[in-house]
Every structure is written in C-alpha cells, then in structure tokens.
Design an enzyme around this catalytic site. Sequence first.
Site, mmCIF file in Angstrom:
data_model
loop_
_atom_site.group_PDB
_atom_site.id
_atom_site.type_symbol
_atom_site.label_atom_id
_atom_site.label_comp_id
_atom_site.label_asym_id
_atom_site.label_seq_id
_atom_site.Cartn_x
_atom_site.Cartn_y
_atom_site.Cartn_z
ATOM 1 N NE ARG A 58 -7.745 -7.012 0.123
ATOM 2 C CZ ARG A 58 -8.599 -7.770 0.584
ATOM 3 N NH1 ARG A 58 -8.900 -7.511 1.930
ATOM 4 N NH2 ARG A 58 -9.379 -8.483 0.180
ATOM 5 C CB THR A 59 -8.179 -3.183 -6.139
ATOM 6 O OG1 THR A 59 -7.322 -4.432 -5.742
ATOM 7 C CG2 THR A 59 -7.586 -2.461 -7.306
ATOM 8 C CE LYS A 88 -29.345 -3.011 -21.468
ATOM 9 N NZ LYS A 88 -29.403 -1.610 -21.610
ATOM 10 N NE ARG A 109 -9.685 -6.827 -9.766
ATOM 11 C CZ ARG A 109 -9.267 -7.051 -8.202
ATOM 12 N NH1 ARG A 109 -10.412 -7.519 -7.830
ATOM 13 N NH2 ARG A 109 -8.207 -6.426 -7.762
ATOM 14 C CG HIS A 137 -3.586 -6.582 -9.267
ATOM 15 N ND1 HIS A 137 -3.996 -5.314 -9.368
ATOM 16 C CD2 HIS A 137 -4.277 -6.980 -8.105
ATOM 17 C CE1 HIS A 137 -4.771 -5.029 -8.238
ATOM 18 N NE2 HIS A 137 -5.172 -6.006 -7.658
HETATM 19 C C1 NCD Z 1 -5.740 -9.945 -5.587
HETATM 20 C C2 NCD Z 1 -6.440 -10.057 -6.819
HETATM 21 O O1 NCD Z 1 -7.505 -9.523 -6.989
HETATM 22 O O2 NCD Z 1 -5.549 -10.501 -7.819
HETATM 23 N N1 NCD Z 1 -6.606 -9.306 -4.762
HETATM 24 C C3 NCD Z 1 -6.158 -7.854 -4.485
HETATM 25 O O3 NCD Z 1 -6.222 -7.147 -5.418
HETATM 26 N N2 NCD Z 1 -5.741 -7.563 -3.355
HETATM 27 C C4 NCD Z 1 -5.350 -11.196 -5.081
HETATM 28 C C5 NCD Z 1 -6.464 -12.461 -4.896
HETATM 29 O O4 NCD Z 1 -7.715 -12.101 -5.476
HETATM 30 O O5 NCD Z 1 -6.090 -13.549 -4.484
#
Ligand code: NCD
Length: 310
Positions: A58-59, A88, A109, A137
């Site tokens: 999703r993100t 590396k 991320r 997040h």
């Molecule tokens: C979440 C995350 O990556 O923290 N997912 C997301 O971005 N919707 C939740 C998860 O991974 O459980």
Amino acid sequence: MQSQLKHVISADQFLDRTLLDKLFSLAQEMEAHDTNGKYRTALAGKILATVFYEPSTRTRFSFEAGMMKLGGEVLTTESAAQFSSAIKGESIEDSIRIIGGYADAIVLRHPQTGAAKIAAKVSPVPVINAGDGSGEHPTQALLDLYTISKEKKSLDGLHIAMVGDLLYGRTVHSLLKFLPLYKKITLYLVAPAKLQLPQIYLEYLKKHKISFQQLSDFKSILPKLDVLYMTRVQKERFADPNEYEQVKNLYVIDEKNIKAMKKSAMIMHPLPRVTELSPKIDNDPRAWYFRQAQNGLYVRMALLYTLLCR
Ligand code: NCD
C-alpha cells in the site's frame, strides 16, 4: 502550510489542527478530482524516489500512483537492502545524499528506528518517513485520522481501542500522537503483556492526559467501541520465532464477535492482515480497512502536492 513542512518524519509535526484541516481538505479535493484531470500536471517535471529497505504494498504503490496522478515521475527500489548499494556497504547517509541529487523528494522505509531522521539530516530534498523499524509511520497515521475524521467528524468523546502489537506496531505509535488534539477520548490498549505499548508512548499519553486502560483481552470492551484499530503481530521484529507463535492469534474479529459491536463502529487495520480479521466480515459496513487504504492515495497526493508544488 508549505513553509511549515520540509521533511515528514513524525506524526508530532502535524499536531496542528489548521495544518491537518488544510491537508485533509486537499485530500478530499484530490479524491473529488481524481478522474477529471484538474491536478494531472500539478507536479509535472518532478521526480519522487521511493526507497524501500522493507516490503510494502500500500505505502509504496499509493505514493507512486499519487505521484503519477499528479503528473510527476517515479524512481523506485523495492528491495533497497539487496538492490541498492547498501549490499556493498554504502551507508544510508551516502545513499540518500546521492538519491537527493536525482529526485525532488524521497520516500524512505527502513528497518532501523530513527533512519528517516538520519536521512533528513543529510538530504537536500524532502524525506518522507514511510516506516522506520518499530518507530513511526506518520503518513499511515494521517490516512487513519483522515478516515476516522471523515466518518465521525471529530474524535471528541470517542472510545478507541488499539489492538495487537503495540510494542512494534509503528502505525499505532504515530496514530496515538494525534489524540491530544481531541477531547474526552477513552483509549483501550489491548495486547499481551509482552507486546504492550512502550513506556515512552505511555508517558506521552499521561503527559497529555489521555484517559487509557491497558487490557489483555477485548471481549468486554467490544460493545463500547467507536473505533477498533486492529494490527498485525510484527513477526519480522521477533528475535525468537517461538515467542511469535505464542502471541500470533490472540485477537481475531469474526462474524460471531462482530455482533457485539455497535452498528456505527469502525473496524480499521493498516493492513496487511494475517488472521486478525476474518474475510467473512469484509462486507460488513463496519469493515473500513479497504476504504482506509484507498484514502491513503488521496492523503499522500495531498502531502506530495504540499511538499513539492511551490
Ligand atoms: C504497516 C507497516 O508497514 O507498518 N503497513 C502499512 O504500511 N500499511 C503495518 C504492518 O506492516 O503491519
């Protein structure tokens, strides 16, 4: 609003109703004009780099789709730990400095808590934290808050439960930071003792006088809830797989126990779900998680527009 935001690292940065109202009305505007092309060239000529050292559906896709819908372009690495120079031995700082020379913003991320902050210190362009280990997040929390506020108008007086992995769940850490903006919220923190909310966030709730209870079961509170925020147990953060096995299936909403909930309740989840939500409840009007994920597109478009349209 534009001058207030450079990097997006923590939900703390959005503890301002005017800022949130502007962002959310822009998200609504993005949704309303999604198909008519009003914003189709708003970010033409801009490049977004999505740099993901951990998996995402999703993100990453919603940031990328949002950027494309605004006329911008995307550079991406979905397995940065393997496919970028990290393998590396390149430091995150060096990678970000370089990517910042090619792109106009970076969505990052990373498994390390604090990584986005480190990146922001060296980045010549805005860094957006798309999850830093078990830290935060913030953009997920923004879309969560947008989803609740659209449906309930305000969070004032709501009974909200956050359930599951409160220790490692970064979406919970970001979402609870918004609660001081509202009055008379009752918060239930439901988790096994080993996955309860870290002290630093408990202190935050106390400091802001948010009324909360820590529970290990949610049966008794289901009828009281306006918002049930379910989370996945974060398997990848456990050093000992046996410990994960002990806690993985503790909280499940299914077609039986959903009956105890109010007709107006919202069941939310940042997704991905594992066993916490039975697919049998997906068509219940209280199941908000897919609409919540869709809102992520519009909130992230609003954010990209705010950061990059100058
Ligand atoms: C979440 C995350 O990556 O923290 N997912 C997301 O971005 N919707 C939740 C998860 O991974 O459980």
